[in-house]
Design a protein around this motif. Structure first.
Motif, mmCIF file in Angstrom:
data_model
loop_
_atom_site.group_PDB
_atom_site.id
_atom_site.type_symbol
_atom_site.label_atom_id
_atom_site.label_comp_id
_atom_site.label_asym_id
_atom_site.label_seq_id
_atom_site.Cartn_x
_atom_site.Cartn_y
_atom_site.Cartn_z
ATOM 1 N N ASP A 90 0.832 -1.212 0.000
ATOM 2 C CA ASP A 90 0.000 0.000 0.000
ATOM 3 C C ASP A 90 0.865 1.260 0.000
ATOM 4 O OD1 ASP A 90 -2.230 -1.625 0.017
ATOM 5 O OD2 ASP A 90 -2.714 -1.262 2.144
ATOM 6 N N ARG A 91 1.954 1.249 0.771
ATOM 7 C CA ARG A 91 2.867 2.407 0.783
ATOM 8 C C ARG A 91 3.506 2.612 -0.587
ATOM 9 N NH1 ARG A 91 5.766 0.297 5.165
ATOM 10 N NH2 ARG A 91 4.363 0.423 6.900
ATOM 11 N N ARG A 92 3.937 1.535 -1.215
ATOM 12 C CA ARG A 92 4.531 1.652 -2.557
ATOM 13 C C ARG A 92 3.513 2.194 -3.550
ATOM 14 N NH1 ARG A 92 6.752 -3.313 -1.319
ATOM 15 N NH2 ARG A 92 5.246 -4.361 -2.647
ATOM 16 N N GLN A 93 2.284 1.707 -3.471
ATOM 17 C CA GLN A 93 1.240 2.199 -4.374
ATOM 18 C C GLN A 93 0.960 3.686 -4.120
ATOM 19 O OE1 GLN A 93 -1.968 -0.546 -3.596
ATOM 20 N NE2 GLN A 93 -1.384 -1.876 -5.302
ATOM 21 N N GLU A 94 0.944 4.081 -2.866
ATOM 22 C CA GLU A 94 0.708 5.492 -2.537
ATOM 23 C C GLU A 94 1.867 6.361 -3.041
ATOM 24 O OE1 GLU A 94 -1.300 8.832 -1.100
ATOM 25 O OE2 GLU A 94 -1.959 6.825 -1.633
ATOM 26 N N ARG A 95 3.089 5.886 -2.859
ATOM 27 C CA ARG A 95 4.249 6.645 -3.365
ATOM 28 C C ARG A 95 4.190 6.762 -4.890
ATOM 29 N NH1 ARG A 95 7.894 3.405 0.352
ATOM 30 N NH2 ARG A 95 7.847 4.649 2.245
ATOM 31 N N GLY A 155 3.863 10.216 -6.721
ATOM 32 C CA GLY A 155 4.925 10.578 -7.668
ATOM 33 C C GLY A 155 4.365 10.923 -9.033
ATOM 34 N N VAL A 156 3.404 10.131 -9.497
ATOM 35 C CA VAL A 156 2.774 10.416 -10.792
ATOM 36 C C VAL A 156 1.971 11.714 -10.702
ATOM 37 C CG1 VAL A 156 1.048 9.605 -12.446
ATOM 38 C CG2 VAL A 156 2.775 8.034 -11.573
ATOM 39 N N GLY A 169 14.861 10.151 -1.110
ATOM 40 C CA GLY A 169 15.332 10.372 -2.482
ATOM 41 C C GLY A 169 14.278 11.058 -3.337
ATOM 42 N N GLN A 170 13.022 10.635 -3.186
ATOM 43 C CA GLN A 170 11.938 11.268 -3.939
ATOM 44 C C GLN A 170 11.782 12.730 -3.540
ATOM 45 O OE1 GLN A 170 8.557 8.827 -3.059
ATOM 46 N NE2 GLN A 170 9.220 7.174 -4.405
ATOM 47 N N ASP A 226 12.970 3.878 -6.830
ATOM 48 C CA ASP A 226 12.348 3.558 -5.544
ATOM 49 C C ASP A 226 11.276 2.477 -5.676
ATOM 50 O OD1 ASP A 226 13.998 5.337 -4.291
ATOM 51 O OD2 ASP A 226 12.474 6.865 -3.956
ATOM 52 N N LEU A 227 10.695 2.363 -6.842
ATOM 53 C CA LEU A 227 9.672 1.345 -7.064
ATOM 54 C C LEU A 227 10.260 0.036 -7.590
ATOM 55 C CD1 LEU A 227 6.911 3.628 -8.579
ATOM 56 C CD2 LEU A 227 6.952 2.593 -6.302
ATOM 57 N N GLY A 228 11.584 0.003 -7.717
ATOM 58 C CA GLY A 228 12.238 -1.225 -8.159
ATOM 59 C C GLY A 228 12.217 -1.430 -9.662
ATOM 60 N N GLU A 229 11.889 -0.379 -10.392
ATOM 61 C CA GLU A 229 11.874 -0.473 -11.856
ATOM 62 C C GLU A 229 13.300 -0.332 -12.387
ATOM 63 O OE1 GLU A 229 9.261 -1.254 -13.617
ATOM 64 O OE2 GLU A 229 7.949 -1.233 -11.866
ATOM 65 N N PRO A 230 13.595 -0.931 -13.524
ATOM 66 C CA PRO A 230 14.959 -0.831 -14.058
ATOM 67 C C PRO A 230 15.290 0.608 -14.468
ATOM 68 C CG PRO A 230 13.525 -2.035 -15.576
ATOM 69 C CD PRO A 230 12.728 -1.768 -14.350
#
Length: 182
Positions: free
Chosen positions: A35-40, A44-45, A96-97, A147-151
């Motif tokens: 849920d925290r990752r989805q909120e971030r 961010g978007v 970082g964000q 931060d979301l683990g994307e490449p």
């Protein structure tokens, strides 16, 4: 009376209950992390979209004929929605964000200040501020991705020499080619 079967049943129940609690705690922890990752991601978007929308509004102000009072009001109105998105990011974002977001925000404020001072879309002041903003915005996007683990992505993967957009800018190319341009 034989107490061993009763004690075994109680011990088994305690182990089962404890195991169930541990599983539930882990599941709850995983759900909160997700849920925290989805909120971030959402914040961010939202911040990115607010920055891009504000830039679009500032471009319109820079292209319009207005007196300084009208320009001041219009530039303020252009960036006002960014403050809400910024506050939401400040609450939910990682360190970082926040650093990358503040850099992009300050770069947008530099664009606003150039437009507010009367710089048109073809002016050196506007373009210098815009290209710093373009690069800061990309840095923010890349931080969110990381931060979301994307490449990681590079400008070259998107057919760009860098993140500033100077190579795609007719005004900057013209300035670079003119004798007084450097």
């Amino acid at each position: 009376m034989n107490w061993i079967p009763l004690l075994s049943a109680v011990a088994g129940a305690v182990v089962a209950l404890g195991s169930s609690l541990v599983v539930d705690l882990r599941r709850d922890h995983s759900r909160r992390d997700r849920d925290r990752r989805q909120e971030r991601r959402r914040q961010g978007v939202a911040f990115t979209v607010a920055l891009v929308d504000a830039l679009g509004a500032l471009r319109l102000v820079a292209a319009a004929e207005q007196d300084s009072a009208q320009r001041r009001v219009a530039t303020s109105e252009a960036v006002t929605p960014v403050y809400v998105a910024r506050e939401q990011l400040l609450v939910t974002g990682t360190a970082g964000q926040l650093a990358a977001g503040e850099s992009a925000f300050q770069a947008l404020i530099d664009v606003r200040d150039a437009v507010r001072a009367g710089s048109g879309r073809d002016s050196a002041e506007y373009h210098d501020a815009y290209h710093r903003f373009a690069e800061a915005l990309w840095r923010f996007r890349l931080t969110i991705r990381s931060d979301l683990g994307e490449p990681e992505i590079t400008p070259q993967e998107l057919s760009r020499p860098d993140w500033t957009d100077r190579d795609r800018c007719d005004t900057c190319r013209s300035r670079a080619q003119s004798p007084a341009g450097s």
